[in-house]
Design a protein around this motif. Structure first.
Motif, PDB file in Angstrom:
ATOM      1  N   HIS A  36       0.848  -1.188   0.000  1.00 29.47           N
ATOM      2  CA  HIS A  36       0.000   0.000   0.000  1.00 29.47           C
ATOM      3  C   HIS A  36       0.886   1.241   0.000  1.00 29.47           C
ATOM      4  CE1 HIS A  36      -2.644  -3.107   1.495  1.00 29.47           C
ATOM      5  NE2 HIS A  36      -3.689  -2.320   1.359  1.00 29.47           N
ATOM      6  N   ALA A  37       0.318   2.360  -0.412  1.00 31.69           N
ATOM      7  CA  ALA A  37       1.093   3.595  -0.358  1.00 31.69           C
ATOM      8  C   ALA A  37       0.171   4.788  -0.206  1.00 31.69           C
ATOM      9  CB  ALA A  37       1.944   3.751  -1.619  1.00 31.69           C
ATOM     10  N   ALA A  38       0.757   5.862   0.342  1.00 31.60           N
ATOM     11  CA  ALA A  38       0.099   7.158   0.381  1.00 31.60           C
ATOM     12  C   ALA A  38       1.098   8.156  -0.160  1.00 31.60           C
ATOM     13  CB  ALA A  38      -0.291   7.527   1.812  1.00 31.60           C
ATOM     14  N   VAL A  39       0.603   9.110  -0.925  1.00 29.72           N
ATOM     15  CA  VAL A  39       1.503  10.104  -1.523  1.00 29.72           C
ATOM     16  C   VAL A  39       1.232  11.473  -0.917  1.00 29.72           C
ATOM     17  CG1 VAL A  39       2.257  11.196  -3.659  1.00 29.72           C
ATOM     18  CG2 VAL A  39       1.563   8.792  -3.684  1.00 29.72           C
ATOM     19  N   MET A  40       2.293  12.095  -0.422  1.00 23.18           N
ATOM     20  CA  MET A  40       2.202  13.424   0.192  1.00 23.18           C
ATOM     21  C   MET A  40       2.901  14.456  -0.683  1.00 23.18           C
ATOM     22  SD  MET A  40       0.939  13.246   3.384  1.00 23.18           S
ATOM     23  CE  MET A  40       1.716  14.505   4.421  1.00 23.18           C
ATOM     24  N   THR A  41       2.330  15.656  -0.776  1.00 18.28           N
ATOM     25  CA  THR A  41       3.116  16.813  -1.216  1.00 18.28           C
ATOM     26  C   THR A  41       2.696  17.988  -0.363  1.00 18.28           C
ATOM     27  OG1 THR A  41       1.487  17.357  -2.902  1.00 18.28           O
ATOM     28  CG2 THR A  41       3.510  16.325  -3.677  1.00 18.28           C
ATOM     29  N   GLN A  42       3.685  18.745   0.079  1.00 18.23           N
ATOM     30  CA  GLN A  42       3.456  19.972   0.836  1.00 18.23           C
ATOM     31  C   GLN A  42       2.443  19.778   1.963  1.00 18.23           C
ATOM     32  OE1 GLN A  42       2.478  22.837  -2.169  1.00 18.23           O
ATOM     33  NE2 GLN A  42       4.450  22.567  -3.194  1.00 18.23           N
ATOM     34  N   GLY A  43       2.644  18.707   2.721  1.00 21.60           N
ATOM     35  CA  GLY A  43       1.836  18.489   3.908  1.00 21.60           C
ATOM     36  C   GLY A  43       0.464  17.904   3.651  1.00 21.60           C
ATOM     37  N   ARG A  44       0.110  17.749   2.365  1.00 23.59           N
ATOM     38  CA  ARG A  44      -1.212  17.235   2.054  1.00 23.59           C
ATOM     39  C   ARG A  44      -1.132  15.846   1.440  1.00 23.59           C
ATOM     40  NH1 ARG A  44      -2.939  19.758  -1.853  1.00 23.59           N
ATOM     41  NH2 ARG A  44      -1.168  21.164  -1.986  1.00 23.59           N
ATOM     42  N   LEU A  45      -2.124  15.019   1.792  1.00 20.00           N
ATOM     43  CA  LEU A  45      -2.225  13.675   1.214  1.00 20.00           C
ATOM     44  C   LEU A  45      -2.903  13.798  -0.139  1.00 20.00           C
ATOM     45  CD1 LEU A  45      -2.062  10.550   1.783  1.00 20.00           C
ATOM     46  CD2 LEU A  45      -4.438  10.748   2.462  1.00 20.00           C
ATOM     47  N   ILE A  46      -2.259  13.263  -1.180  1.00 17.29           N
ATOM     48  CA  ILE A  46      -2.858  13.328  -2.509  1.00 17.29           C
ATOM     49  C   ILE A  46      -3.696  12.099  -2.776  1.00 17.29           C
ATOM     50  CG2 ILE A  46      -2.393  13.482  -4.956  1.00 17.29           C
ATOM     51  CD1 ILE A  46       0.222  14.677  -4.296  1.00 17.29           C
ATOM     52  N   VAL A  47      -3.165  10.939  -2.362  1.00 18.60           N
ATOM     53  CA  VAL A  47      -3.861   9.701  -2.689  1.00 18.60           C
ATOM     54  C   VAL A  47      -3.337   8.604  -1.776  1.00 18.60           C
ATOM     55  CG1 VAL A  47      -2.197   8.947  -4.441  1.00 18.60           C
ATOM     56  CG2 VAL A  47      -4.572   8.269  -4.669  1.00 18.60           C
ATOM     57  N   GLN A  48      -4.175   7.608  -1.470  1.00 17.44           N
ATOM     58  CA  GLN A  48      -3.696   6.423  -0.775  1.00 17.44           C
ATOM     59  C   GLN A  48      -4.465   5.216  -1.273  1.00 17.44           C
ATOM     60  OE1 GLN A  48      -4.443   6.365   3.525  1.00 17.44           O
ATOM     61  NE2 GLN A  48      -6.161   7.749   3.208  1.00 17.44           N
ATOM     62  N   GLY A  49      -3.844   4.057  -1.192  1.00 21.28           N
ATOM     63  CA  GLY A  49      -4.498   2.841  -1.656  1.00 21.28           C
ATOM     64  C   GLY A  49      -3.460   1.753  -1.851  1.00 21.28           C
ATOM     65  N   THR A  50      -3.881   0.643  -2.464  1.00 24.55           N
ATOM     66  CA  THR A  50      -2.882  -0.381  -2.740  1.00 24.55           C
ATOM     67  C   THR A  50      -1.997   0.122  -3.872  1.00 24.55           C
ATOM     68  OG1 THR A  50      -4.132  -1.540  -4.441  1.00 24.55           O
ATOM     69  CG2 THR A  50      -4.569  -2.182  -2.162  1.00 24.55           C
ATOM     70  N   VAL A  51      -0.762  -0.371  -3.905  1.00 26.10           N
ATOM     71  CA  VAL A  51       0.168   0.066  -4.940  1.00 26.10           C
ATOM     72  C   VAL A  51      -0.402  -0.280  -6.318  1.00 26.10           C
ATOM     73  CG1 VAL A  51       2.454  -0.394  -5.927  1.00 26.10           C
ATOM     74  CG2 VAL A  51       2.209   0.082  -3.482  1.00 26.10           C
ATOM     75  N   ALA A  52      -1.052  -1.452  -6.419  1.00 22.08           N
ATOM     76  CA  ALA A  52      -1.642  -1.848  -7.705  1.00 22.08           C
ATOM     77  C   ALA A  52      -2.731  -0.866  -8.132  1.00 22.08           C
ATOM     78  CB  ALA A  52      -2.208  -3.262  -7.609  1.00 22.08           C
ATOM     79  N   GLU A  53      -3.587  -0.467  -7.197  1.00 21.05           N
ATOM     80  CA  GLU A  53      -4.653   0.500  -7.522  1.00 21.05           C
ATOM     81  C   GLU A  53      -4.071   1.833  -7.965  1.00 21.05           C
ATOM     82  OE1 GLU A  53      -7.798  -0.836  -4.039  1.00 21.05           O
ATOM     83  OE2 GLU A  53      -6.765   1.097  -3.876  1.00 21.05           O
ATOM     84  N   LEU A  54      -3.044   2.274  -7.240  1.00 21.70           N
ATOM     85  CA  LEU A  54      -2.476   3.583  -7.549  1.00 21.70           C
ATOM     86  C   LEU A  54      -1.861   3.586  -8.937  1.00 21.70           C
ATOM     87  CD1 LEU A  54      -0.839   4.589  -4.155  1.00 21.70           C
ATOM     88  CD2 LEU A  54      -3.085   5.154  -5.059  1.00 21.70           C
TER      89      LEU A  54
END
Ligand SMILES: Nc1ncnc2c1ncn2[C@@H]1O[C@H](COP(=O)(O)OP(=O)(O)O)[C@@H](O)[C@H]1O
Ligand SMILES: [Mg+2]
Length: 327
Positions: free
Chosen positions: A216-234
């Motif tokens: 799974h992963a979550a992607v951050m930029t500038q303190g904000r979460l852009i997206v999270q989910g399984t790596v396959a979904e992303l």
């Protein structure tokens, strides 16, 4: 391994934050209303460029700093209120371990273990040996920590986090500064720990690394979460790059341009490009229609398809920015 209690139903996520926010005294909004859900048993990659708020988030999770707003749960229990009951079940490695350079690797671990009031001194030596073995430092255990490479220091820090069985490991950029061999070793270790049922939450600014080891992963930029989910979904969220093999590249480029394909690169018989984003008023571009248009225009197509979408494609599609992959 789970120890459910009234406050801690095992079904709850390993990490859960709602509206978690940190504004530093200087006014810097380091983490902005973060809603994060880390499923139990996952290897969760917390991905973002330097300065995106990863360490600040981890420090709030571990109760090292107070959030400005919002809340965080670790293994189902509220932090920092439940720190005393929860933290013994959580191993952490944050911004490099604090080691005594003049002590051997083994003696550093003995000190860490002795600092844990719940650790039985009678079984200390066995615990220390097992942790050294686990991270592959048995042969170097009698060397002074100051003679350790960066990778060995990092592994010693991990060994300290592994002195007790843990339900959750929180690793802040565990491969930072390591050479490729050191990175591979850490990845292997993370996989082994995950296979044993430990949830691993690890931060990184390296996409590659997250793709290789995380579920799974979550992607951050500038303190904000852009997206999270399984790596396959992303990765599936972006379509990847269009790739065509043709002996008529110039004509192919013309047809692709007409259909809104951008960033076209023609190299000998291979033409690649970015598919137009669907959404807005534009209908999504059907790959079958595009192929038919090429054929109608007399372009001889040997191969036609999209390259495997990666997390990096997803990231670029989401933010319009690239990642500093070299770190
Ligand atoms: N103690 C601090 N005081 C003020 N600002 C800080 C402090 N620590 C980090 N920051 C700022 O908060 C932002 C997020 O930093 P950090 O959480 O360290 O990001 P990351 O771990 O993703 O590199 C950055 O802009 C950083 O400069
Ligand atoms: Mg950091």
């Amino acid at each position: 391994m789970d120890q459910p209690s009234a406050e801690d139903p095992a079904a709850r996520a390993a990490v859960e934050t709602r509206g978690l926010t940190k504004r530093y005294r200087g006014g810097q909004l380091a983490v902005d209303s973060l809603d994060l859900t880390v499923p139990r048993g996952s290897v969760f990659g917390f991905l973002g460029p330097n300065g995106s708020g990863k360490t600040t988030t981890i420090r709030m999770l571990m109760g090292l700093i107070e959030p400005t707003a919002g809340r965080a749960r670790l293994l189902g229990a509220p932090m920092p209120r439940a720190a005393r009951s929860v933290l013994p079940r959580v191993g952490a490695l944050i911004e490099g371990p604090a080691l005594y350079p003049f002590l051997t690797g083994r003696d550093n671990l003995v000190r860490f273990d002795a600092a844990d009031p719940t650790a039985d001194p009678g079984t200390r030596a066995a615990r220390v040996s097992a942790a050294l073995e686990r991270v592959g430092l048995t042969a170097a255990a009698r060397k002074k920590a100051r003679a350790y490479s960066l990778g060995m220091k990092q592994r010693l820090g991990l060994a300290a986090a592994l002195l007790q069985p843990r339900e959750l490991l929180v690793l802040d950029e565990p491969t930072n500064g390591l050479d490729p061999q050191g990175m591979r070793e850490i990845r292997t270790l993370v996989r082994e720990l995950a296979d044993d049922g430990t949830t691993v939450f690890l931060s990184s600014h390296l996409l590659d690394e997250i793709e290789q080891v995380c579920t799974h992963a979550a992607v951050m930029t500038q303190g904000r979460l852009i997206v999270q989910g399984t790596v396959a979904e992303l990765a599936a969220g972006s379509r990847g790059r269009l790739s065509i093999t043709t002996p008529d590249p110039a004509e192919a480029v013309r047809v692709l341009k007409e259909h809104g394909v951008t960033d076209i690169v023609a190299l000998e018989e291979r033409v690649t490009g970015e598919l137009p984003a669907s959404g807005g008023s534009a209908p999504p571009l059907d790959l079958a229609d595009l192929n038919a248009a090429l054929v109608r225009a007399g372009v001889r197509v040997r191969a036609f398809g999209t390259e495997r979408a990666s997390l990096e494609d997803a990231f670029v599609a989401l933010t319009g920015e690239g990642f500093d992959v070299a770190g």
